[in-house]
Write an enzyme that holds these catalytic residues in place. Structure first.
Site, short mmCIF file in Angstrom:
data_model
loop_
_atom_site.label_atom_id
_atom_site.label_comp_id
_atom_site.label_asym_id
_atom_site.label_seq_id
_atom_site.Cartn_x
_atom_site.Cartn_y
_atom_site.Cartn_z
N CYS A 250 0.80 -1.23 0.00
CA CYS A 250 0.00 0.00 0.00
C CYS A 250 0.83 1.28 0.00
O CYS A 250 0.52 2.18 -0.78
CB CYS A 250 -1.03 0.02 1.11
SG CYS A 250 -0.95 -1.28 2.31
N ARG A 279 6.67 -11.26 5.28
CA ARG A 279 6.16 -11.07 6.63
C ARG A 279 6.79 -12.10 7.54
O ARG A 279 6.94 -13.26 7.17
CB ARG A 279 4.64 -11.24 6.66
CG ARG A 279 3.96 -10.19 5.83
CD ARG A 279 2.45 -10.29 5.90
NE ARG A 279 1.87 -9.29 5.01
CZ ARG A 279 0.57 -9.16 4.78
NH1 ARG A 279 -0.29 -9.96 5.40
NH2 ARG A 279 0.12 -8.24 3.97
N GLN A 297 1.09 -11.17 -3.41
CA GLN A 297 -0.29 -10.73 -3.26
C GLN A 297 -0.89 -10.32 -4.59
O GLN A 297 -0.23 -9.69 -5.40
CB GLN A 297 -0.36 -9.52 -2.33
CG GLN A 297 -0.18 -9.85 -0.89
CD GLN A 297 -0.94 -8.87 0.00
OE1 GLN A 297 -2.16 -8.75 -0.07
NE2 GLN A 297 -0.21 -8.16 0.83
N ASP A 299 -2.73 -7.84 -5.31
CA ASP A 299 -3.09 -6.64 -4.56
C ASP A 299 -3.58 -5.53 -5.49
O ASP A 299 -3.20 -5.48 -6.66
CB ASP A 299 -1.83 -6.15 -3.83
CG ASP A 299 -2.18 -5.33 -2.60
OD1 ASP A 299 -3.37 -5.25 -2.26
OD2 ASP A 299 -1.26 -4.78 -1.99
N HIS A 301 -5.09 -1.16 -5.02
CA HIS A 301 -5.60 -0.06 -4.20
C HIS A 301 -6.46 0.84 -5.06
O HIS A 301 -6.01 1.30 -6.12
CB HIS A 301 -4.44 0.69 -3.56
CG HIS A 301 -3.70 -0.17 -2.59
ND1 HIS A 301 -2.64 -0.95 -2.96
CD2 HIS A 301 -3.93 -0.41 -1.27
CE1 HIS A 301 -2.23 -1.64 -1.91
NE2 HIS A 301 -2.98 -1.34 -0.87
#
Length: 559
Positions: A250, A279, A297, A299, A301
């Site tokens: 992000c 992580r 991911q 991912d 946004h």
RNA sequence: GCCGAAAUAGCUCAGUAGGUAGAGCAACUGUUUCGUAAUCAGUAGGUCAUAGGUUUGAUUCCUACUUUCGGCUCCA
């Protein structure tokens, strides 16, 4: 109690798959050899056939009876001054709300399955108690059936399938939680990546590449440094800089948004990335491809105006439903993860913002008539979210997709757009991952399909077996070349082995189509094929076969 | 990270009350040319996870460490 006179019993609830009992055995621990001994004692008690009797006590009486047991005292003290019920069987009495069966005779068909340590009240700071798991059934047959089912689940475990079908490997030198994708797994992953990127492109997403490493300043700006540091790998110092591996994408995407001025007309802006994230997972938690320390991911946004939140959120939910239907996934649960109002440490304090956000998510779910449940205290630190949960073969509850509302990061990064009235306004960010991570999604897919992947995902789609190399190899090669040029993943098994042997091998590898080429096919200028798991053979012209497989692939058919 | 368990050939596993290990499958060689889940025979393959210790001698016993597995905690 007979075997461990000092045992103090905490709780022994019924769970979805049986029961467990948490027991404090002082410094004793349960070992593998102890289970049969305990089981034997339980059988004895069951045979004894004592009745289970309910006693009702006042709070005072209860405190007195259990005065040597600090666990019970705590439990009783927390209760109101109502009647407290106890159940006794022979010489054993424990606190319980009930109800219970009438006699231990009814509990003949059980088995103790596993044991482990478990923290008192589930808090890692507390003492570790001994937990024993088991199942119990009305009759022997049901018990056996259940045990068979557990055995079947083991066969579906993606770690077993992953090894058998050469999907991925791990290595001590690489480290725990860092799987290596083998060629077969990489084919699957590439298909998944292309699939989801195409979907997103059609929905107006723009994809980016950003680095997996950044300065700690980036995460201090985003707030992750305070809220997420325990899940991050430690700092790397070089020159005068402090760098970290990123746990999520992000912050990078925030900066990409900020790189340009945006008009209210441009929104929503959807920035997507198949981003590698790192992580720190506790060593006891890593699991095959399901739970890793380096993941990819799916991912994105979405930067939206406040008035676009509901619409955009609904689009994400619809995309999730669309994708799940492509994979024929039916068993999943929506979890609306909300903040815990009392936890002011984790969640930023702006009640109005939270309430508004939570209400919007609820409204979308209600409008779409989706069943969901609410989970207090599961929200991200920056906002509420919708998680999609599934259960793995061996019973782990894991999150696959997620869609999170965020009012905080736009603030932290001072993101703006120019509104109609020419003033700067704050956009809202929606974080979302549809496949979640490719690692976990693949793990789940392998378990769902038992490794029998739909044709569009199968590492090898077509396997050609010439009956006799001397007469049929040349024609087989022509067929292979044709199929290869049409874009199919095709192989030819020209080993000097019997047909039956090679057919067996083809089935073991779960290849969707096995083509047999012999005299008949060569003369008729046809092929004959056998579908995975099906006994009969079908003859057809190669062009028809190509059309058929293409149809199956484009429609993502399961068979 | 915590509590337990495990680690032996590429895979699945057996074994040694302490005297440096075996099977099936896979691989390789030969044999079979056989139309839909295993032709037959032979060969090769292991520092018994790693490092220390005890011992005349350790794969076996002890300690440490690594990885894996079952849970707890935590999460995509």
């Amino acid at each position: 109690k007979h075997l461990y006179p000092n045992a103090k019993f905490w709780v022994g609830p019924v769970i979805e798959e049986g029961f467990y009992y948490d027991i404090d055995l002082d410094d004793k621990v349960i070992k593998e050899d102890d289970l049969p001994i305990i089981e034997k004692e339980m059988k004895k008690i069951s045979k004894d056939g004592k009745n289970i009797i309910r006693h009702e006590l006042t709070k005072e009486e209860a405190l007195n009876i259990f005065k040597d047991d600090e666990y019970k005292l705590e439990l009783i003290n927390k209760m109101d001054d109502c009647i407290i019920s106890c159940y006794a069987q022979g010489d054993f009495t424990d606190l319980c709300r009930g109800p219970h069966v009438e006699t231990v005779k009814e509990l003949k068909y059980f088995k103790l399955l596993k044991f482990s340590g478990a923290y008192y009240k589930g808090d890692a700071k507390n003492k570790m108690l001994q937990r024993i798991y088991g199942v119990c059934f009305e009759n022997e047959e049901d018990l056996k059936q259940h045990l068979d089912m557990l055995e079947d689940a083991k066969q579906r475990d993606h770690r077993k399938i992953g090894k058998d079908l050469e999907i991925y490997m791990t290595h001590e030198l690489v480290g725990p939680g860092f799987p290596l994708w083998l060629p077969n797994g990489s084919v699957i992953r590439r298909q998944l990546e292309n699939y989801i990127l195409d979907k997103e492109i059609k929905l107006g997403y723009q994809h980016v590449y950003t680095p997996c490493i950044a300065t700690t300043e980036l995460y201090k700006t985003s707030g992750h440094w305070d809220h997420y540091q325990e899940n991050m790998f430690p700092i790397m110092k070089i020159d005068e800089e402090e760098l970290v591996l990123r746990p999520m994408n992000c912050p990078h995407h925030m900066l990409i948004y900020k790189n340009q001025l945006h008009s209210y007309r441009d929104l929503p802006i959807r920035i997507g990335e198949l981003g590698a994230d790192f992580r720190y997972e506790s060593s006891g938690a890593v699991c095959g491809l399901e739970r890793v320390r380096a993941m990819c991911q799916n991912d994105a946004h979405l930067f939206v105006r406040p008035d676009q939140i509901e619409d955009e959120f609904a689009k994400v939910v619809k995309l999730i439903l669309d994708v799940y239907s492509d994979f024929n996934m039916k068993k999943y649960k929506f979890r609306l993860s909300l903040r815990d109002k009392n936890d002011t440490l984790k969640y930023f304090s702006d009640d109005e913002m939270w309430d508004k956000a939570e209400e919007k998510l609820r409204k979308v779910l209600n409008d779409l008539k989706l069943p969901y449940y609410e989970a207090i205290g599961e929200a991200a630190f920056y906002g509420p979210k919708l998680d999609v949960e599934v259960k793995t073969a061996i019973g782990h509850e894991i999150t696959l997709s997620t869609c999170q509302l965020d009012f905080l990061l736009p603030e932290k990064f001072d993101l703006t757009y120019i509104d109609k009235d020419a003033t700067k306004k704050r956009p809202v960010v929606i974080h979302r991952a549809i496949l979640g991570t490719l690692d976990r999604f693949t793990a789940f897919l392998l378990e769902e399909t038992k490794g029998i992947l739909p044709v569009w995902l199968a590492p090898i789609q077509i396997n050609i077996i010439p009956v006799n190399n001397e007469y049929h190899l040349e024609y087989s090669r022509e067929i292979k070349k044709l199929l290869f040029e049409k874009g199919f993943r095709v192989e030819i098994d020209a080993r000097e082995e019997k047909l039956g042997y090679r057919m067996r091998d083809s089935q073991t590898k779960k290849i969707p189509y096995t083509i047999i080429i012999g005299d008949k096919e060569k003369e008729a200028k046809q092929i004959s094929y056998r579908h995975f798991g099906v006994q009969d053979t079908v003859n057809m012209d190669i062009v028809n076969f190509i059309d058929m497989v293409n149809y199956v692939i484009t429609n993502k058919e399961i068979k």
